[in-house]
Design a protein around this motif. Sequence first.
Motif, PDB file in Angstrom:
ATOM      1  N   LEU A 123      -7.939   2.754  -4.873  1.00 24.36           N
ATOM      2  CA  LEU A 123      -7.865   1.294  -4.847  1.00 24.36           C
ATOM      3  C   LEU A 123      -8.446   0.702  -6.126  1.00 24.36           C
ATOM      4  O   LEU A 123      -7.940  -0.294  -6.652  1.00 24.36           O
TER       5      LEU A 123
ATOM      6  N   TYR B  37       0.821  -1.212   0.000  1.00 24.02           N
ATOM      7  CA  TYR B  37       0.000   0.000   0.000  1.00 24.02           C
ATOM      8  C   TYR B  37       0.856   1.264   0.000  1.00 24.02           C
ATOM      9  O   TYR B  37       0.374   2.333  -0.338  1.00 24.02           O
TER      10      TYR B  37
ATOM     11  N   LEU C  40      -5.451  -0.308   5.839  1.00 27.83           N
ATOM     12  CA  LEU C  40      -5.473  -1.305   4.770  1.00 27.83           C
ATOM     13  C   LEU C  40      -4.431  -2.383   5.022  1.00 27.83           C
ATOM     14  O   LEU C  40      -4.659  -3.561   4.765  1.00 27.83           O
ATOM     15  N   GLU C  41      -3.288  -1.968   5.540  1.00 29.88           N
ATOM     16  CA  GLU C  41      -2.253  -2.960   5.829  1.00 29.88           C
ATOM     17  C   GLU C  41      -2.700  -3.904   6.927  1.00 29.88           C
ATOM     18  O   GLU C  41      -2.359  -5.078   6.953  1.00 29.88           O
TER      19      GLU C  41
ATOM     20  N   ARG D 131      -3.559   3.928   4.808  1.00 32.81           N
ATOM     21  CA  ARG D 131      -2.578   2.899   4.487  1.00 32.81           C
ATOM     22  C   ARG D 131      -2.432   1.952   5.672  1.00 32.81           C
ATOM     23  O   ARG D 131      -2.445   0.731   5.522  1.00 32.81           O
TER      24      ARG D 131
END
Lengths: 427, 618
Positions: free
Chosen positions: B609, B570, B584-585, B581
């Motif tokens: 995305l 990301y 999402l990680e 980020r």
Amino acid sequence: METIYALATARGRAGVAIIRISGPAAHAAGEAMAGELPRHGRGLRRLRDAQGDLLDEALVLTFDERRSFTGEAVVELHLHGSRAVISAVLDRLGDLPDLRPAEAGEFTRRALENGRLDLSQVEGLADLIDAETEAQRRQAMRTMSGALGQRAEVWKRDLLRAMALLEAVIDFADEDVPVDVTPEVEMLLDRSADAMRREMDGVAAAERIRDGFEVAIIGAPNMGKSTLLNHLAGRDAAIISDVPGTTRDVIEVRMDLRGLPVTLLDTAGLRESVDQVEAIGIGRARERAAAADIRLHLVSPEDFDTALAGPDDLVRVARSDLHDADPRGISGLTGQGVPDLLDELADRLEARSASAGVAIRERHRVALREGLAHIARCRELLPSGGIAHDLAAEELRLAVRALDSLVGRVDVEHILGEIFSSFCIGK
Amino acid sequence: MKHDHYDVIVVGGGHAGVEAAAIAARMGAKVALVTMKLSTIGAMSCNPAIGGLGKGHLVREVDALDGLMGRVADAAGIQFRLLNRRKGPAVQGPRLQADRVIFRDRMQAELRSVNDLDLVEGEVADLIEEGGRITGVILGEGQKLSAHSVILTTGTFLRGVLHFGGETRPGGRMGDNASTRLADRMDSFGLTMGRLKTGTPARLDGKTIDWERLESQPGDEDPVMLSFLNTAPEARQIACGITHTNAQAHDIIRENLSRSAMYSGNISGTGPRYCPSIEDKVVRFADKESHQVFLEPEGLTTDTVYPNGISTSLPVEVQNDFIRSMKGLKQVRIEQPGYAIEYDYVDPRALTRNLELRDVPGLYLAGQINGTTGYEEAAAQGCVAGRAAAAAALGFEAPEFSRSTSYIGVMVDDLITRGVTEPYRMFTSRAEFRLSLRADNADQRLTSQGREIGCVGDERWQAFSEKMERLEAGRIMLSQSKYPVSALIGVGANLNPERPAKTGLEALSLPEVDFSVLAELDPSLQEIDPRVGEQIKREAIYSAYLDRQERDAQTIAKDESRRLPHDLDYGTIPGLSSELRFKLERHRPASVGEAARIEGMTAAGLLLLINTSRRIAA
């Protein structure tokens, strides 16, 4: 991740010009030109090119990503506003690694993407930059500061509470929840719908504030319409002559009336004409005049009859300089009656713009209208009792989703949270 | 007869474990179910009821996949109630009270009749790990069982601790040991773990309850079964009693709050808001003078009664005092005190859509270990994990459950994208496609797909196919028949008399027109089985909303087809804020659709995305 830069002020000669650099390499780029960057975010620095020659002495501002407009590291160079300095600095930036010129609107886009602004704030910002008059500035400021988002949050709070009530009687039917939630749900729906409707009705006025009101000057040929326009504009915007039918196309002049943007329209004189071009001009004049917010009719004294005018029309005796300063008259030549006319125009337009809220665009109006339609449908379904609660809840969900297109998004957890904090659930 | 190698090993014999083992075996996998005590397979540890709002939907979906819960519960059902009967069918939930003994015995008999399913008694002390995969289990006595994959359904047994007032002792449930060694092994995977609590009320001796003085709640007159295959109850039907807490009971509870495990600070886990202990109710809703308590008999051959609504972790003598202060319970004898239980769960955001641990391939988790509560939630997860593990062992990929087609999909998606902060329970309000995901059409949504992957047996497939044919024939007939508006007004419909005649399907979409009403108007409709007619009526009610839900479902399907690789960096996506980020990680969504449901996701972030997904796919 690319670092972008651009001139943030208008092109051309000016006292100060600002170049903005945003992205991970922004500070490195600043250092490459200015040496060590100011430790407390601002300081005077000498900017040098790759050979070490002096480009300009500039005020250098630095922002870290938590405090910048874009949500990224930002450096601003406040230069002397000369074309040569600006282009030399821009050239130098273009030579640095990892930098590229920003595309139009890219700083704002990054602010949006990094969650520094929501969509309505971006719209407000665009309007603020375009604002020419005080009313436009105030309106844009309100939108940019997130006022629409705040109002939508208030309406949404009511709708979420209504949803929570309906969902509570659905999902916890066999528990200790109030049996009849309908009165409270109805109250919440009506309250939010009223406020949304007011806001929606104000969109037209808000759009006018943004795009300008139109005032059309109409009348028979040779009534001095163009003379009056030129007087109001303070310049020769329209050609004037004694030949009837001189004005053929619609001529527009923008002006600022007590902070409200107004476009004056000078139109072809209305008469039966054999000239084909003039006839087209007259057709256009009628069309534009009909669509205008206010029509100013210039008539001869014998034709003066206020009963002819609609509520959005003003009537004046034309060329009052020829009629011994008729108190009902106006003259573009002498300026007689002009201050009164402007006052009356401004009063009328101000009254109209009073209804403007913070929803200022067609997009907002569409979202509000959709939300209102779902609320109305939900309201119809409620009296049928429990049998239609699932449908009523679905309509509410759709109403909230319509509001969401103005601001953030809703979460089922919010509804459950509302339920759990209000009722004793669990047997 | 034990194999030395299995396709799937299921650890745990609760509601998740039995469904996982059974679905995998139905699909043709060789399966072992390992549990500490074979005799507790199918035990109902908490209240003796199955189904309800949202939960009934899950049971129907398990049943549509030919699972066990619905059929076994129907056989054990001693009181059937369709909740929300007077509301729309989308929010009706079938529920029943089960005889614990019949339920357990039936469940065990069902499992024994399944081919290629071995029931193994023993404690799983450790997992075998080979080449970065889980490939089997080691039993307490050191015996090894190998498998393609392992499903853990250990419920509240991971580091379970029971609290009775100030007294605590380790245990998975009253009378059973906790699994501490397995918990240590789980630690080694570096998963994010949390602690949850749940409670259960005292059990009462029904012979000592003064039933005469109590209001009674009978079951429905026309009971609705949980399984699509059943039409009527097997067991004798009974009524429940209703009593209430009162000011005296509340005073007793308030005076002893400091002695409650939950209020003395002994419990760190988070309990569910929707199933609060009586201590919680008294404190949080102090202005309420009384709470309802349902007295639910636990079976036909036992006198034990489950007092639904007063779960507690107060000391035994305090429980005795406040329970005896209630009407009808003056002389009651407590058979077993209520208690709170605290246990470990794994943050479900570490799971894939198949409930496999992303970082520990070959290891699946289902049930309370994932932070959920409830038999039905557990059973549904058992189906998800068992189905995926069997498919993987047999060399194919089963299609994922989606939010737009099942409550199972809603639950899995909620778990893996949002995680849990309290024990997760299903509600109909969690399903945004509620109007199309109904308990009445679970078979129409899932049985065909189940047949394709091999988990639906011949008997059900035949019954389902016949039902579908009858439905189709009924729909055709109703779409061709026409009724003048005057006739419909005659039966109470609110219509403009100027309108043109309506088809049977259109007429059924009116609230005032039931199938029976229409069949009276038009005797030729009596060819249609009334149950089929009623089902078509249920569909017609929502017809106006289904188009929109269909469009939304397509949007979701589209977003879910936009895949995001598990190892996506990301950091390389320009424009993504560091906050997003980080999220999402942490979540590692499998698709853009999944990412959209992460809290705090922004529209702009999604746009990035979508672009990234497009770039990777290209």
